[in-house]
Motif scaffolding. Structure first.
Motif, short mmCIF file in Angstrom:
data_model
loop_
_atom_site.label_atom_id
_atom_site.label_comp_id
_atom_site.label_asym_id
_atom_site.label_seq_id
_atom_site.Cartn_x
_atom_site.Cartn_y
_atom_site.Cartn_z
N GLY A 1 0.83 -1.21 0.00
CA GLY A 1 0.00 0.00 0.00
C GLY A 1 0.86 1.25 0.00
O GLY A 1 1.96 1.27 0.54
N GLU A 2 0.32 2.29 -0.60
CA GLU A 2 1.05 3.55 -0.73
C GLU A 2 0.70 4.51 0.41
O GLU A 2 -0.39 4.42 0.97
CB GLU A 2 0.74 4.20 -2.09
CG GLU A 2 -0.57 4.99 -2.19
CD GLU A 2 -1.83 4.11 -2.21
OE1 GLU A 2 -1.71 2.88 -2.15
OE2 GLU A 2 -2.94 4.68 -2.25
N ARG B 1 0.62 8.79 -2.93
CA ARG B 1 -0.60 8.92 -3.75
C ARG B 1 -0.67 10.32 -4.36
O ARG B 1 -0.91 10.48 -5.54
CB ARG B 1 -1.86 8.60 -2.92
CG ARG B 1 -3.15 8.83 -3.69
CD ARG B 1 -4.34 8.13 -3.07
NE ARG B 1 -4.36 6.71 -3.39
CZ ARG B 1 -5.13 6.15 -4.33
NH1 ARG B 1 -5.94 6.90 -5.06
NH2 ARG B 1 -5.10 4.86 -4.54
N GLU B 2 -0.43 11.33 -3.51
CA GLU B 2 -0.55 12.71 -4.00
C GLU B 2 0.50 13.04 -5.06
O GLU B 2 0.27 13.88 -5.92
CB GLU B 2 -0.46 13.68 -2.81
CG GLU B 2 -1.77 13.67 -2.03
CD GLU B 2 -1.72 14.50 -0.74
OE1 GLU B 2 -2.79 14.68 -0.14
OE2 GLU B 2 -0.63 14.95 -0.34
N GLU B 3 1.61 12.34 -4.99
CA GLU B 3 2.66 12.58 -6.01
C GLU B 3 2.46 11.71 -7.25
O GLU B 3 3.32 11.65 -8.12
CB GLU B 3 4.05 12.31 -5.40
CG GLU B 3 4.47 13.37 -4.40
CD GLU B 3 5.74 13.02 -3.64
OE1 GLU B 3 6.26 11.88 -3.80
OE2 GLU B 3 6.21 13.87 -2.88
N GLY B 4 1.34 11.00 -7.29
CA GLY B 4 1.04 10.17 -8.47
C GLY B 4 1.88 8.91 -8.55
O GLY B 4 2.09 8.35 -9.63
N LYS B 5 2.37 8.44 -7.37
CA LYS B 5 3.28 7.29 -7.41
C LYS B 5 2.63 5.98 -6.99
O LYS B 5 3.32 4.97 -6.77
CB LYS B 5 4.48 7.56 -6.48
CG LYS B 5 5.36 8.70 -6.92
CD LYS B 5 6.57 8.79 -5.98
CE LYS B 5 7.44 9.97 -6.33
NZ LYS B 5 8.15 10.46 -5.14
N THR B 6 1.30 5.99 -6.82
CA THR B 6 0.63 4.80 -6.28
C THR B 6 1.03 3.53 -7.03
O THR B 6 1.46 2.54 -6.43
CB THR B 6 -0.91 4.98 -6.33
OG1 THR B 6 -1.23 6.10 -5.51
CG2 THR B 6 -1.64 3.75 -5.81
N PHE B 7 0.90 3.56 -8.36
CA PHE B 7 1.13 2.31 -9.10
C PHE B 7 2.61 1.90 -9.12
O PHE B 7 2.91 0.71 -9.07
CB PHE B 7 0.57 2.42 -10.53
CG PHE B 7 -0.92 2.56 -10.52
CD1 PHE B 7 -1.73 1.51 -10.10
CD2 PHE B 7 -1.53 3.75 -10.90
CE1 PHE B 7 -3.11 1.64 -10.05
CE2 PHE B 7 -2.91 3.88 -10.85
CZ PHE B 7 -3.70 2.83 -10.43
N SER B 8 3.50 2.89 -9.14
CA SER B 8 4.92 2.49 -9.14
C SER B 8 5.31 1.90 -7.78
O SER B 8 6.11 0.97 -7.69
CB SER B 8 5.83 3.64 -9.56
OG SER B 8 5.70 4.71 -8.65
N VAL B 9 4.73 2.42 -6.70
CA VAL B 9 5.02 1.88 -5.37
C VAL B 9 4.47 0.46 -5.26
O VAL B 9 5.16 -0.47 -4.81
CB VAL B 9 4.39 2.79 -4.27
CG1 VAL B 9 4.39 2.10 -2.90
CG2 VAL B 9 5.14 4.11 -4.19
N ILE B 10 3.24 0.28 -5.70
CA ILE B 10 2.62 -1.04 -5.64
C ILE B 10 3.41 -2.04 -6.50
O ILE B 10 3.67 -3.16 -6.09
CB ILE B 10 1.14 -0.96 -6.16
CG1 ILE B 10 0.30 -0.06 -5.25
CG2 ILE B 10 0.52 -2.35 -6.31
CD1 ILE B 10 0.08 -0.57 -3.86
N GLU B 11 3.83 -1.58 -7.66
CA GLU B 11 4.59 -2.45 -8.55
C GLU B 11 5.88 -2.92 -7.88
O GLU B 11 6.21 -4.10 -7.86
CB GLU B 11 4.92 -1.70 -9.85
CG GLU B 11 5.79 -2.52 -10.79
CD GLU B 11 6.01 -1.85 -12.14
OE1 GLU B 11 6.29 -0.63 -12.14
OE2 GLU B 11 5.90 -2.55 -13.16
N ARG B 12 6.59 -1.96 -7.26
CA ARG B 12 7.85 -2.33 -6.59
C ARG B 12 7.60 -3.28 -5.43
O ARG B 12 8.27 -4.30 -5.27
CB ARG B 12 8.52 -1.04 -6.07
CG ARG B 12 9.93 -1.25 -5.55
CD ARG B 12 10.34 -0.12 -4.60
NE ARG B 12 9.59 -0.19 -3.36
CZ ARG B 12 9.02 0.87 -2.76
NH1 ARG B 12 9.06 2.05 -3.29
NH2 ARG B 12 8.37 0.71 -1.61
#
Ligand code: PEP
Length: 253
Positions: free
Chosen positions: A129-130, A135-146
């Motif tokens: 989870g991010e 989330r606010e920086e638009g990184k949700t999917f890259s964090v989840i992917e990693r």
């Protein structure tokens, strides 16, 4: 693909042995006869044995909240998979955001814990989870992917079958701020797609993905209506039999 819904209660650092036994006695009563849903509770380590004795013969499964990756030895304060198996645990929660935030867990240590737990025959609730900032920086999917890629590194398809993914946006844990069903579904769909890429469509369709973050009897139904939400990991609302059993009985709400 029909996936059996899976609702688990994470009691965190709450409940003395006596309180844990009282809660699980109530749960046994309020959950008797419930069908078509898998249920687990994760008491603190000190209450695992007492809760195990209480749930024997019921369909409630026992889970632990963490595990170390070594089998035994000079690791003061740690608990091994073998010890958890011996005390009757079926599941273990690994990578909870509170472990990542307060106890220095990284994707790498999460991966080591997962690997050993599976090897020793435990099933794993693997938390990802991010944070709000991510989330606010638009990184949700890259964090989840990693988190998914590193956390599951080295696991073969057969091992993956021992995993339930728990998507728990950090900003929604214990805050009363739930992700909307659409927000959660968007990430769950992404996780399933990622699993398909890493493994196969068939396996990605088998793996259950729980949502966690301020789940209550009021919001569970909307969440469970989403095609890729297969259950919930519940913190605060799992500490009372009334609210937890309503969540488990989400179909009746
Ligand atoms: C959790 O800790 O896994 C959790 C989701 O907590 P809460 O339900 O209290 O937000």
């Amino acid at each position: 693909m029909v996936r059996l819904p899976f609702i688990a209660g994470n009691w965190k650092m709450n409940k003395t042995v006596r309180e844990a036994v009282d809660l699980v006695k109530e749960l046994k009563a309020t959950l008797s006869g419930v069908k078509g849903v898998e249920v687990a509770v994760a008491p603190p380590f000190t209450a695992l044995d007492a809760v195990r004795r209480e749930i024997e013969g019921s369909s409630i499964l026992l889970a632990a909240q963490n595990v170390y990756w070594e089998e035994k030895g000079a690791f003061t304060g740690e608990i091994s998979s073998l010890m958890l198996k011996e005390v009757g645990c079926h599941y273990v929660i690994i990578g909870h955001s509170e472990r990542r935030q307060f106890f220095g867990e990284t994707d790498e240590t999460v991966s080591r814990r997962i690997k050993t737990a599976l090897t020793q025959g435990l099933k794993v609730m693997f938390c990802i989870g991010e944070t709000l900032k991510e989330r606010e920086e638009g990184k949700t999917f890259s964090v989840i992917e990693r988190q998914v890629e590193v956390g599951l590194k080295g696991l073969g398809p057969q091992e993956l079958r021992g995993i339930t993914v728990a998507y728990e946006p950090v900003w929604a844990i214990g805050t009363g701020k739930t992700a909307t069903p659409d927000q959660a579904e968007e990430v769950h769909r992404y996780v399933r797609g990622k699993l398909e890429g890493l493994y196969s469509k068939i396996i990605s369709e088998e793996i259950r993905i729980q949502y966690g973050g301020s789940v209550t009897p009021e919001n569970i139904k909307g969440l469970m209506a989403q095609p890729n939400i297969d259950g919930a990991l519940v913190g605060g609302a799992s500490l009372k039999a009334e609210s937890f059993s309503k969540i488990v009985r989400f179909r009746e709400l």
